[in-house]
Design a protein around this motif. Sequence first.
Motif, PDB file in Angstrom:
ATOM      1  N   VAL A 241       0.850  -1.206   0.263  1.00  0.00           N
ATOM      2  CA  VAL A 241       0.136  -0.374   0.232  1.00  0.00           C
ATOM      3  C   VAL A 241       0.682   1.377  -0.093  1.00  0.00           C
ATOM      4  O   VAL A 241       1.683   1.341   0.774  1.00  0.00           O
ATOM      5  N   VAL A 242       0.973   1.716  -1.084  1.00  0.00           N
ATOM      6  CA  VAL A 242       1.399   3.305  -1.217  1.00  0.00           C
ATOM      7  C   VAL A 242       1.386   4.477  -0.046  1.00  0.00           C
ATOM      8  O   VAL A 242       0.257   3.870   0.503  1.00  0.00           O
ATOM      9  N   ALA A 367       8.706   2.891 -18.534  1.00  0.00           N
ATOM     10  CA  ALA A 367       9.706   3.249 -17.934  1.00  0.00           C
ATOM     11  C   ALA A 367       9.021   2.003 -17.052  1.00  0.00           C
ATOM     12  O   ALA A 367       9.160   1.224 -15.815  1.00  0.00           O
ATOM     13  N   LEU A 368       7.536   1.998 -17.122  1.00  0.00           N
ATOM     14  CA  LEU A 368       6.989   0.850 -16.016  1.00  0.00           C
ATOM     15  C   LEU A 368       7.245  -0.536 -16.184  1.00  0.00           C
ATOM     16  O   LEU A 368       7.178  -1.517 -15.117  1.00  0.00           O
ATOM     17  N   ASP A 369       7.412  -1.232 -18.152  1.00  0.00           N
ATOM     18  CA  ASP A 369       7.763  -1.956 -17.825  1.00  0.00           C
ATOM     19  C   ASP A 369       9.666  -2.369 -17.635  1.00  0.00           C
ATOM     20  O   ASP A 369       9.503  -3.676 -16.984  1.00  0.00           O
ATOM     21  N   ASP A 370       9.719  -1.548 -17.554  1.00  0.00           N
ATOM     22  CA  ASP A 370      11.216  -2.011 -16.986  1.00  0.00           C
ATOM     23  C   ASP A 370      11.747  -2.267 -15.523  1.00  0.00           C
ATOM     24  O   ASP A 370      11.940  -2.737 -14.922  1.00  0.00           O
ATOM     25  N   ALA A 371      10.116  -1.485 -14.461  1.00  0.00           N
ATOM     26  CA  ALA A 371      10.622  -1.584 -13.026  1.00  0.00           C
ATOM     27  C   ALA A 371       9.872  -3.021 -12.899  1.00  0.00           C
ATOM     28  O   ALA A 371      10.067  -2.840 -11.945  1.00  0.00           O
ATOM     29  N   ILE A 372       8.979  -3.498 -13.306  1.00  0.00           N
ATOM     30  CA  ILE A 372       8.048  -4.905 -13.212  1.00  0.00           C
ATOM     31  C   ILE A 372       9.140  -5.500 -13.673  1.00  0.00           C
ATOM     32  O   ILE A 372       9.074  -6.593 -13.074  1.00  0.00           O
ATOM     33  N   ARG A 373       9.998  -5.407 -14.627  1.00  0.00           N
ATOM     34  CA  ARG A 373      11.224  -6.801 -14.974  1.00  0.00           C
ATOM     35  C   ARG A 373      12.441  -6.596 -14.052  1.00  0.00           C
ATOM     36  O   ARG A 373      13.009  -7.342 -13.407  1.00  0.00           O
ATOM     37  N   ARG A 381       6.247  -5.926  -7.787  1.00  0.00           N
ATOM     38  CA  ARG A 381       6.150  -6.374  -9.023  1.00  0.00           C
ATOM     39  C   ARG A 381       4.792  -6.486  -9.161  1.00  0.00           C
ATOM     40  O   ARG A 381       3.829  -6.336 -10.114  1.00  0.00           O
ATOM     41  N   ARG A 382       3.596  -6.902  -8.100  1.00  0.00           N
ATOM     42  CA  ARG A 382       2.194  -6.907  -7.688  1.00  0.00           C
ATOM     43  C   ARG A 382       1.396  -5.018  -8.044  1.00  0.00           C
ATOM     44  O   ARG A 382       0.838  -4.450  -9.314  1.00  0.00           O
ATOM     45  N   LEU A 383       1.900  -4.533  -7.546  1.00  0.00           N
ATOM     46  CA  LEU A 383       1.967  -2.853  -6.993  1.00  0.00           C
ATOM     47  C   LEU A 383       2.030  -2.321  -8.753  1.00  0.00           C
ATOM     48  O   LEU A 383       1.047  -1.941  -9.135  1.00  0.00           O
ATOM     49  N   LEU A 384       2.876  -2.495  -9.123  1.00  0.00           N
ATOM     50  CA  LEU A 384       3.189  -1.623 -10.469  1.00  0.00           C
ATOM     51  C   LEU A 384       2.802  -2.414 -11.540  1.00  0.00           C
ATOM     52  O   LEU A 384       2.741  -1.194 -12.596  1.00  0.00           O
ATOM     53  N   ILE A 385       2.686  -3.869 -11.625  1.00  0.00           N
ATOM     54  CA  ILE A 385       1.415  -3.738 -13.063  1.00  0.00           C
ATOM     55  C   ILE A 385       0.215  -3.757 -12.489  1.00  0.00           C
ATOM     56  O   ILE A 385      -0.095  -2.668 -13.874  1.00  0.00           O
ATOM     57  N   ARG A 387       0.029   0.095 -10.792  1.00  0.00           N
ATOM     58  CA  ARG A 387      -0.120   1.052 -11.933  1.00  0.00           C
ATOM     59  C   ARG A 387       0.026   0.924 -13.564  1.00  0.00           C
ATOM     60  O   ARG A 387      -0.643   2.533 -14.186  1.00  0.00           O
ATOM     61  N   ARG A 388       0.541   0.105 -14.514  1.00  0.00           N
ATOM     62  CA  ARG A 388       1.321  -0.016 -15.615  1.00  0.00           C
ATOM     63  C   ARG A 388      -0.860  -0.313 -15.516  1.00  0.00           C
ATOM     64  O   ARG A 388      -1.245   0.214 -17.725  1.00  0.00           O
ATOM     65  N   ALA A 389      -1.267  -0.960 -15.493  1.00  0.00           N
ATOM     66  CA  ALA A 389      -2.635  -1.496 -16.367  1.00  0.00           C
ATOM     67  C   ALA A 389      -3.740  -0.012 -15.504  1.00  0.00           C
ATOM     68  O   ALA A 389      -4.365   0.386 -16.978  1.00  0.00           O
ATOM     69  N   ALA A 390      -3.694   1.081 -14.096  1.00  0.00           N
ATOM     70  CA  ALA A 390      -4.787   2.244 -14.532  1.00  0.00           C
ATOM     71  C   ALA A 390      -3.788   3.152 -16.035  1.00  0.00           C
ATOM     72  O   ALA A 390      -4.737   4.065 -16.217  1.00  0.00           O
ATOM     73  N   ALA A 391      -2.639   3.273 -15.814  1.00  0.00           N
ATOM     74  CA  ALA A 391      -1.626   3.997 -16.834  1.00  0.00           C
ATOM     75  C   ALA A 391      -2.293   3.890 -18.188  1.00  0.00           C
ATOM     76  O   ALA A 391      -2.807   5.080 -18.882  1.00  0.00           O
ATOM     77  N   ARG A 392      -3.077   2.535 -18.526  1.00  0.00           N
ATOM     78  CA  ARG A 392      -3.246   1.487 -20.032  1.00  0.00           C
ATOM     79  C   ARG A 392      -4.276   2.896 -20.222  1.00  0.00           C
ATOM     80  O   ARG A 392      -5.428   2.817 -20.749  1.00  0.00           O
ATOM     81  N   ARG A 393      -5.746   2.625 -18.649  1.00  0.00           N
ATOM     82  CA  ARG A 393      -6.831   3.034 -18.484  1.00  0.00           C
ATOM     83  C   ARG A 393      -6.840   4.689 -18.922  1.00  0.00           C
ATOM     84  O   ARG A 393      -7.989   5.276 -18.999  1.00  0.00           O
ATOM     85  N   THR A 394      -6.281   5.525 -18.480  1.00  0.00           N
ATOM     86  CA  THR A 394      -5.950   6.890 -17.766  1.00  0.00           C
ATOM     87  C   THR A 394      -5.628   7.435 -18.555  1.00  0.00           C
ATOM     88  O   THR A 394      -6.215   8.656 -18.833  1.00  0.00           O
ATOM     89  N   GLY A 395      -4.458   6.717 -19.495  1.00  0.00           N
ATOM     90  CA  GLY A 395      -3.339   7.921 -20.423  1.00  0.00           C
ATOM     91  C   GLY A 395      -2.787   9.020 -19.213  1.00  0.00           C
ATOM     92  O   GLY A 395      -2.697   8.827 -18.304  1.00  0.00           O
ATOM     93  N   PRO A 396      -1.664   9.667 -20.358  1.00  0.00           N
ATOM     94  CA  PRO A 396      -1.021  10.157 -19.973  1.00  0.00           C
ATOM     95  C   PRO A 396      -1.844  11.347 -19.221  1.00  0.00           C
ATOM     96  O   PRO A 396      -3.316  11.749 -19.762  1.00  0.00           O
ATOM     97  N   ARG A 397      -1.416  11.930 -17.858  1.00  0.00           N
ATOM     98  CA  ARG A 397      -2.247  12.976 -17.486  1.00  0.00           C
ATOM     99  C   ARG A 397      -1.068  13.964 -16.647  1.00  0.00           C
ATOM    100  O   ARG A 397      -0.054  13.759 -16.473  1.00  0.00           O
ATOM    101  N   THR A 398      -1.926  15.357 -16.666  1.00  0.00           N
ATOM    102  CA  THR A 398      -0.949  16.340 -15.803  1.00  0.00           C
ATOM    103  C   THR A 398      -1.141  17.016 -14.482  1.00  0.00           C
ATOM    104  O   THR A 398      -2.695  16.386 -14.500  1.00  0.00           O
TER     105      THR A 398
END
Length: 408
Positions: A241-242, A367-373, A381-385, A387-398
């Motif tokens: 949990v972050v 960068a997320l793929d490198d972090a997971i690896r 690993r599960r936490l980063l996976i 995050r990758r799924a959430a990033a794919r759903r929402t896309g880049p943000r500011t």
Amino acid sequence: MNNEIAAIYADGWGRLVATMIRFTGGDWGLAEESAQDAFAQALRTWPSAGLPDQPLAWLTTTARRRAIDVARRAAVERDRLPQVAALPVGTDDAEIPDDRLELVFTCCHPGLSHEAQVALTLRCVAGLSTAEIARAFLVSEKTMGQRIFRAKQRIRHAGIPFRVPPPHLLPERLSAVLHVLYLLFNEGYSGDPRLCREAVRLGRVLVALMPDEPEAMGALALMLLQDARRPARQDGAGDLVVLADQDRSRWEPDQIAEGADLCERALRRGRAGPFQLQAAIAACHATAPDLAGTDWAQIAGLYGELRKVAPGPVVELNRAVAVSMTAAGPAAALRLVDAIEGLHDYHLFHATRADLLLRTGQDPAEALDDAIRLAPTEAERRLLIGRRAAARRTGPRTGPPSRPPAAG
């Protein structure tokens, strides 16, 4: 009764071993064997006879008699044992010298590898069994036994003295001791919590034995403050949990108060070192009401001071995380991260870059793929996976982040 004996073991093992090392003239094997036999005798005797008035004196007398018996059988008593009479059973515990400080500094001698330093500290000072140490470091009991044996042989053959170093060497050697304790703590923080407890306990011993050393106080404060947040670092499924999502009511308020007080007392000495500055940073996190109420500018400033006394790429990375949460923002932090060298095999480097890329409207996928690896544990690993799924759903943000890029 067994709980009482366990408490005496936890507090007295290191003192007894240190006393026996001195008594046997530096024979670490005989010292440990004698200490083990004394505690075994206590387990057989005390439940029926009751606790002696002076448990440590009883154990010391028993261990000395055992060492003398072994020496006599080997017919080398005159060579192996100094001419010291065994203490009478009635001797007060307070009269027994506390040689744990000598033991800690000897276990952490710079002539030993870090692996050997940690293993010896756990075995001889903390009293963990070889099997327990092996499990904690994911090696076989045989491998760990050989590691400890080689370390003891190294002490013997290299003539490493059983003593606290002279004053002119103390700052350097104290740093090595604190590094070993914190390394031990970190091993437990990401795995076996018993190692965290042992590191904190040994930190308390060191502060008690060296009350005028602010860095020892800083190291203990840092461990207390970080350990106080451990109950909230994982959910019921064992996932990390972050910091932003942790239930702060599960943090240990007494440990936070103690750690913050120790840190403040240490910093008042006017000799701020790496552990004191890290403790001050941890105190900022631990005493903040929430993520929004965290004084990120102060944290960034403390990392700026830390980089002066303990420069390194991980310090630069953490400073960049703090900068990203200030008015300077993620773009400035990303420039700082991209200038860091030597961390491309570190998963949190890539996790931090991914967060900053996402917050500046860029694609974080690579960068997320490198972090997971590179993630060292399944939980990370599960936490980063996720995050990758959430990033794919929402896309880049500011804009501001929902959480810092690393778990708390």
